[in-house]
Design a protein around this motif. Structure first.
Motif, PDB file in Angstrom:
ATOM      1  N   ALA A 155      -7.374 -21.509 -45.344  1.00 17.95           N
ATOM      2  CA  ALA A 155      -8.821 -21.617 -45.547  1.00 17.95           C
ATOM      3  C   ALA A 155      -9.442 -20.264 -45.862  1.00 17.95           C
ATOM      4  O   ALA A 155     -10.507 -20.199 -46.472  1.00 17.95           O
ATOM      5  N   SER A 156      -8.806 -19.178 -45.468  1.00 12.35           N
ATOM      6  CA  SER A 156      -9.266 -17.818 -45.765  1.00 12.35           C
ATOM      7  C   SER A 156     -10.697 -17.584 -45.304  1.00 12.35           C
ATOM      8  O   SER A 156     -11.494 -16.961 -46.010  1.00 12.35           O
ATOM      9  N   LEU A 157     -11.043 -18.084 -44.134  1.00 12.80           N
ATOM     10  CA  LEU A 157     -12.401 -17.926 -43.627  1.00 12.80           C
ATOM     11  C   LEU A 157     -12.800 -16.464 -43.505  1.00 12.80           C
ATOM     12  O   LEU A 157     -13.931 -16.096 -43.825  1.00 12.80           O
ATOM     13  N   GLY A 158     -11.871 -15.639 -43.049  1.00 13.28           N
ATOM     14  CA  GLY A 158     -12.177 -14.214 -42.891  1.00 13.28           C
ATOM     15  C   GLY A 158     -12.562 -13.554 -44.192  1.00 13.28           C
ATOM     16  O   GLY A 158     -13.546 -12.804 -44.266  1.00 13.28           O
ATOM     17  N   SER A 159     -11.834 -13.847 -45.256  1.00 13.66           N
ATOM     18  CA  SER A 159     -12.148 -13.209 -46.537  1.00 13.66           C
ATOM     19  C   SER A 159     -13.428 -13.780 -47.142  1.00 13.66           C
ATOM     20  O   SER A 159     -14.167 -13.077 -47.830  1.00 13.66           O
ATOM     21  N   ILE A 160     -13.731 -15.042 -46.866  1.00 10.79           N
ATOM     22  CA  ILE A 160     -14.995 -15.618 -47.346  1.00 10.79           C
ATOM     23  C   ILE A 160     -16.168 -14.965 -46.612  1.00 10.79           C
ATOM     24  O   ILE A 160     -17.167 -14.581 -47.237  1.00 10.79           O
ATOM     25  N   ILE A 161     -16.049 -14.799 -45.301  1.00 10.37           N
ATOM     26  CA  ILE A 161     -17.117 -14.155 -44.528  1.00 10.37           C
ATOM     27  C   ILE A 161     -17.295 -12.707 -44.966  1.00 10.37           C
ATOM     28  O   ILE A 161     -18.424 -12.240 -45.174  1.00 10.37           O
ATOM     29  N   ASP A 162     -16.188 -11.984 -45.139  1.00 12.96           N
ATOM     30  CA  ASP A 162     -16.269 -10.596 -45.610  1.00 12.96           C
ATOM     31  C   ASP A 162     -16.915 -10.530 -46.989  1.00 12.96           C
ATOM     32  O   ASP A 162     -17.752  -9.668 -47.259  1.00 12.96           O
ATOM     33  N   GLY A 163     -16.527 -11.454 -47.860  1.00 14.98           N
ATOM     34  CA  GLY A 163     -17.097 -11.490 -49.204  1.00 14.98           C
ATOM     35  C   GLY A 163     -18.590 -11.768 -49.179  1.00 14.98           C
ATOM     36  O   GLY A 163     -19.363 -11.162 -49.926  1.00 14.98           O
ATOM     37  N   LEU A 164     -19.019 -12.696 -48.305  1.00 13.16           N
ATOM     38  CA  LEU A 164     -20.449 -12.987 -48.160  1.00 13.16           C
ATOM     39  C   LEU A 164     -21.220 -11.742 -47.727  1.00 13.16           C
ATOM     40  O   LEU A 164     -22.264 -11.421 -48.291  1.00 13.16           O
ATOM     41  N   CYS A 165     -20.703 -11.066 -46.725  1.00 15.60           N
ATOM     42  CA  CYS A 165     -21.392  -9.873 -46.203  1.00 15.60           C
ATOM     43  C   CYS A 165     -21.439  -8.768 -47.255  1.00 15.60           C
ATOM     44  O   CYS A 165     -22.467  -8.117 -47.444  1.00 15.60           O
ATOM     45  N   ARG A 166     -20.347  -8.554 -47.949  1.00 20.34           N
ATOM     46  CA  ARG A 166     -20.274  -7.511 -48.971  1.00 20.34           C
ATOM     47  C   ARG A 166     -21.202  -7.824 -50.143  1.00 20.34           C
ATOM     48  O   ARG A 166     -21.962  -6.982 -50.605  1.00 20.34           O
ATOM     49  N   LYS A 167     -21.160  -9.057 -50.622  1.00 18.07           N
ATOM     50  CA  LYS A 167     -21.957  -9.461 -51.780  1.00 18.07           C
ATOM     51  C   LYS A 167     -23.453  -9.486 -51.437  1.00 18.07           C
ATOM     52  O   LYS A 167     -24.290  -9.169 -52.277  1.00 18.07           O
ATOM     53  N   SER A 168     -23.782  -9.866 -50.194  1.00 16.28           N
ATOM     54  CA  SER A 168     -25.193  -9.946 -49.815  1.00 16.28           C
ATOM     55  C   SER A 168     -25.845  -8.568 -49.793  1.00 16.28           C
ATOM     56  O   SER A 168     -27.054  -8.453 -49.978  1.00 16.28           O
ATOM     57  N   GLN A 169     -25.071  -7.513 -49.575  1.00 16.80           N
ATOM     58  CA  GLN A 169     -25.617  -6.159 -49.595  1.00 16.80           C
ATOM     59  C   GLN A 169     -26.067  -5.752 -50.998  1.00 16.80           C
ATOM     60  O   GLN A 169     -26.946  -4.919 -51.156  1.00 16.80           O
ATOM     61  N   LYS A 170     -25.477  -6.369 -52.015  1.00 14.82           N
ATOM     62  CA  LYS A 170     -25.808  -6.042 -53.397  1.00 14.82           C
ATOM     63  C   LYS A 170     -26.908  -6.927 -53.960  1.00 14.82           C
ATOM     64  O   LYS A 170     -27.382  -6.700 -55.062  1.00 14.82           O
TER      65      LYS A 170
END
Length: 170
Positions: free
Chosen positions: A79-94
């Motif tokens: 499910a890669s939940l960790g990478s989805i959460i990290d991606g959300l946090c990273r992308k939301s900063q931009k």
């Protein structure tokens, strides 16, 4: 995968081994690329279409530790939940989107209609509140509770909830 893995295993020590390995590696890389593309599209869609994304602050290590068997652990990994959460946090900063993490405790046990605690086993998939009569899918009830926790204190929340809240289903 199974067929290619079997072909590779059966070809060990033969002239076909390199070709079988190449096919297996190619399939694995292709699958990984598709997964990455899907995760990126989920993240991009979430941050581009919403001002606020509310998620549960899950402890993925704790979830894996409590998992019953290898199959469940592999499902969490896939499910890669960790990478989805990290991606959300990273992308939301931009972008203009903000990510709010909320405590996941009792999100499926609380009634989103009246706030009463309605205990149920994990096998029970429908939330039925004896106090207010609210009936909904367990996951939908939990999503309303997560949303409410994440948007608490937002002045436009009351208006937003009235507009987006569906009518109770019986």
């Amino acid at each position: 995968y199974r067929r290619l893995s079997r072909e590779f295993s059966e070809s060990k020590g033969t002239p076909r081994e390199a070709k079988a390995r190449s096919k297996l590696v190619h399939r694995y890389e292709r699958t990984q690329n598709l997964k990455t593309e899907l995760k990126n599209s989920i993240v991009n869609k979430a941050v581009m279409e919403h001002d606020v994304v509310v998620i549960e602050d899950l402890s993925l290590g704790h979830m894996r530790a409590r998992a019953k068997g290898k199959t469940m652990i592999q499902s969490y990994n896939d499910a890669s939940l960790g990478s989805i959460i990290d991606g959300l946090c990273r992308k939301s900063q931009k972008t203009q989107c903000s990510v709010v993490k909320v405590d996941p405790r009792n999100t499926s046990q609380l009634c989103s209609g009246c706030g009463a605690m309605v205990r149920k086993d994990l096998m029970v998939r429908v939330h039925r509140c004896p106090n207010c009569g609210f009936t909904a899918d367990r996951d939908y009830n939990a999503s309303l509770n997560i949303r409410d926790r994440g948007l608490a204190g937002n002045p436009s929340f009351a208006l937003r909830r009235r507009i987006t809240e569906p009518v109770n289903s019986a």
